[in-house]
Design a protein around this motif. Sequence first.
Motif, PDB file in Angstrom:
ATOM      1  N   LYS A  84      30.315  42.158  45.760  1.00  0.00           N
ATOM      2  CA  LYS A  84      30.058  40.730  45.558  1.00  0.00           C
ATOM      3  C   LYS A  84      28.919  40.461  44.580  1.00  0.00           C
ATOM      4  N   LEU A  85      28.307  41.515  44.041  1.00  0.00           N
ATOM      5  CA  LEU A  85      27.100  41.328  43.247  1.00  0.00           C
ATOM      6  C   LEU A  85      27.357  40.539  41.968  1.00  0.00           C
ATOM      7  N   ASN A  86      28.379  40.881  41.208  1.00  0.00           N
ATOM      8  CA  ASN A  86      28.622  40.207  39.934  1.00  0.00           C
ATOM      9  C   ASN A  86      28.857  38.715  40.111  1.00  0.00           C
ATOM     10  N   ALA A  87      29.626  38.351  41.137  1.00  0.00           N
ATOM     11  CA  ALA A  87      29.895  36.929  41.372  1.00  0.00           C
ATOM     12  C   ALA A  87      28.605  36.197  41.727  1.00  0.00           C
ATOM     13  N   LEU A  88      27.767  36.824  42.551  1.00  0.00           N
ATOM     14  CA  LEU A  88      26.505  36.194  42.917  1.00  0.00           C
ATOM     15  C   LEU A  88      25.611  36.028  41.697  1.00  0.00           C
ATOM     16  N   VAL A  89      25.519  37.056  40.867  1.00  0.00           N
ATOM     17  CA  VAL A  89      24.658  36.993  39.682  1.00  0.00           C
ATOM     18  C   VAL A  89      25.128  35.898  38.728  1.00  0.00           C
ATOM     19  N   GLN A  90      26.422  35.713  38.598  1.00  0.00           N
ATOM     20  CA  GLN A  90      26.932  34.639  37.741  1.00  0.00           C
ATOM     21  C   GLN A  90      26.490  33.270  38.258  1.00  0.00           C
ATOM     22  N   ASP A  91      26.533  33.086  39.586  1.00  0.00           N
ATOM     23  CA  ASP A  91      26.088  31.811  40.162  1.00  0.00           C
ATOM     24  C   ASP A  91      24.578  31.637  40.000  1.00  0.00           C
ATOM     25  N   LEU A  92      23.840  32.717  40.182  1.00  0.00           N
ATOM     26  CA  LEU A  92      22.387  32.649  40.010  1.00  0.00           C
ATOM     27  C   LEU A  92      22.023  32.377  38.553  1.00  0.00           C
ATOM     28  N   SER A  93      22.821  32.903  37.637  1.00  0.00           N
ATOM     29  CA  SER A  93      22.608  32.640  36.217  1.00  0.00           C
ATOM     30  C   SER A  93      22.723  31.144  35.921  1.00  0.00           C
ATOM     31  N   LEU A  94      23.680  30.511  36.557  1.00  0.00           N
ATOM     32  CA  LEU A  94      23.835  29.060  36.378  1.00  0.00           C
ATOM     33  C   LEU A  94      22.608  28.319  36.898  1.00  0.00           C
ATOM     34  N   LEU A  95      22.080  28.733  38.040  1.00  0.00           N
ATOM     35  CA  LEU A  95      20.890  28.080  38.585  1.00  0.00           C
ATOM     36  C   LEU A  95      19.702  28.216  37.643  1.00  0.00           C
TER      37      LEU A  95
ATOM     38  N   ASP B 291      30.664  36.191  51.615  1.00  0.00           N
ATOM     39  CA  ASP B 291      32.062  36.517  51.349  1.00  0.00           C
ATOM     40  C   ASP B 291      32.861  35.304  50.861  1.00  0.00           C
ATOM     41  N   LEU B 292      32.211  34.154  50.770  1.00  0.00           N
ATOM     42  CA  LEU B 292      32.850  32.966  50.194  1.00  0.00           C
ATOM     43  C   LEU B 292      32.426  32.842  48.746  1.00  0.00           C
ATOM     44  N   ASP B 293      33.367  32.911  47.833  1.00  0.00           N
ATOM     45  CA  ASP B 293      33.049  32.858  46.406  1.00  0.00           C
ATOM     46  C   ASP B 293      32.354  31.537  46.069  1.00  0.00           C
ATOM     47  N   GLY B 294      31.215  31.649  45.380  1.00  0.00           N
ATOM     48  CA  GLY B 294      30.487  30.461  44.972  1.00  0.00           C
ATOM     49  C   GLY B 294      29.717  29.783  46.084  1.00  0.00           C
ATOM     50  N   SER B 295      29.451  30.499  47.177  1.00  0.00           N
ATOM     51  CA  SER B 295      28.837  29.856  48.347  1.00  0.00           C
ATOM     52  C   SER B 295      27.462  29.283  48.036  1.00  0.00           C
ATOM     53  N   ILE B 296      26.701  29.939  47.176  1.00  0.00           N
ATOM     54  CA  ILE B 296      25.349  29.439  46.882  1.00  0.00           C
ATOM     55  C   ILE B 296      25.425  28.124  46.097  1.00  0.00           C
TER      56      ILE B 296
END
Length: 453
Positions: free
Chosen positions: A53-64, A282-287
């Motif tokens: 799940k790391l890459n998906a999380l990093v992409q969301d954090l990049s947006l923040l 485990d939910l995509d885009g949860s943050i």
Amino acid sequence: MTNTIETFSALDAPEYAPAQFVRWFREVAPYVHTMRGKTFVVGFGGDLVQEGKLNALVQDLSLLTALGVKLVLVFGSRPQVNEQLRLKGFDFQFGLTVEPTSAVALECCKEAAGEIRLDIEAAFSQGLPNTPMSNSHIHVISGNFVTAQPAGIIDGVDYKHTGKVRKFDIESIQKALSLGSVVLFGPIGFSPTGEAFNIAMEELATNIAISLKAEKLIFMNKSNLLRNENGEVITEIARADVDKLLQTSEQLELDIEFANYLKQSSRAVRRGVKRAHIIPHDLDGSILLEYFTHDGVGTMVVEDTLDDLRPATIDDVGAIVSLIEPLEADGTLVPRGRHIIERDVEKFTILEHDGIIYGCVSLMPYPNEKMGEMACLIVHPDWQSSGEGELLLRHTETKARALGLKHLFVLTTRTSHWFIKRGFTQGKVEDLPAEKQMNYNRARNSLIFIKKL
């Protein structure tokens, strides 16, 4: 396995998609304004990395970060450490509680932390076109920002290389954040003598959030969520209620890891962190869903000053009347006799500090239509502009949800903009519950505002 990103042309989108996008973009604008320049501390365990799940999380954090958030990441490595121990032939495995760390286990901790740190840096270095990381240029800074000390001997047990936080180099951390860099912490700290110690991710993330006076502490959890007796996710809970819940955690069979997140969230909020969130990784885009949607997808722990918030009693009627009378005199509120307040006093909530009642609000439910009327939302002028009105509104929304209501409405002649800014939309008399329609004062011609809960 190669990750693929599905894209589509605007020409292929349904006709309503542009309107939906514009409406959504406008709705999230207030959140964007409030997050700029704020510090978020995000903690996650090694299981998130292990599950890919790391890459998906990093992409969301990049947006923040692109929206101006100052970001601190704290990662754990328990599954990776246990795998290292297994590969080296050791039977010992770390569990979900703090345990002694032997010299051999510490070496495994170092190896696992180093590997994950490199994975995180690589994820932030992506720059693929047509992805959220395109043109991001985010720098990740890590180092010896934390000074650790040994946990010592507890109940006769020497915890060896297990440590705890002693202090942070706050000045260096803030300097890195001011440059727009992401500051990264692994679960290893160093003493002034150069010794390394294994520190629990949860403790490390909580302490850095407190030290930085962060706006948010966010824990990425597995699919475990806090639910009520009906199985519905509890999206917001006061810190005092968390503390009560933890005292009965065995009875409620809370997951050990989730209970620890709740404990650390409570401690962070008690020490000045404005919000603590526990959200499913485990939910995509949860943050993003947690921040940019009204209810979010996880559980948010808040302080709620909420030692000052309580149900009204018959002894409070005089104070409520004194709050209401000036607004009745200038026409802001419909005149109510004292007998009406006495009759409906159990529907009121008051704000009290040092014995002084300085705010109130009432909620009148209409269960058949699953609607509730919020009335008499008042904060004494000497206490205004400090968020007390927001507090009363948030409390009323929570109370209405607990009653199973789906919409909250208000009637107002003077404060329409305040409600519009907080998600209410203008309605019509026909939108009100049937009983309220019959009692609507057409001569007063109050505006009607409704909010979906």
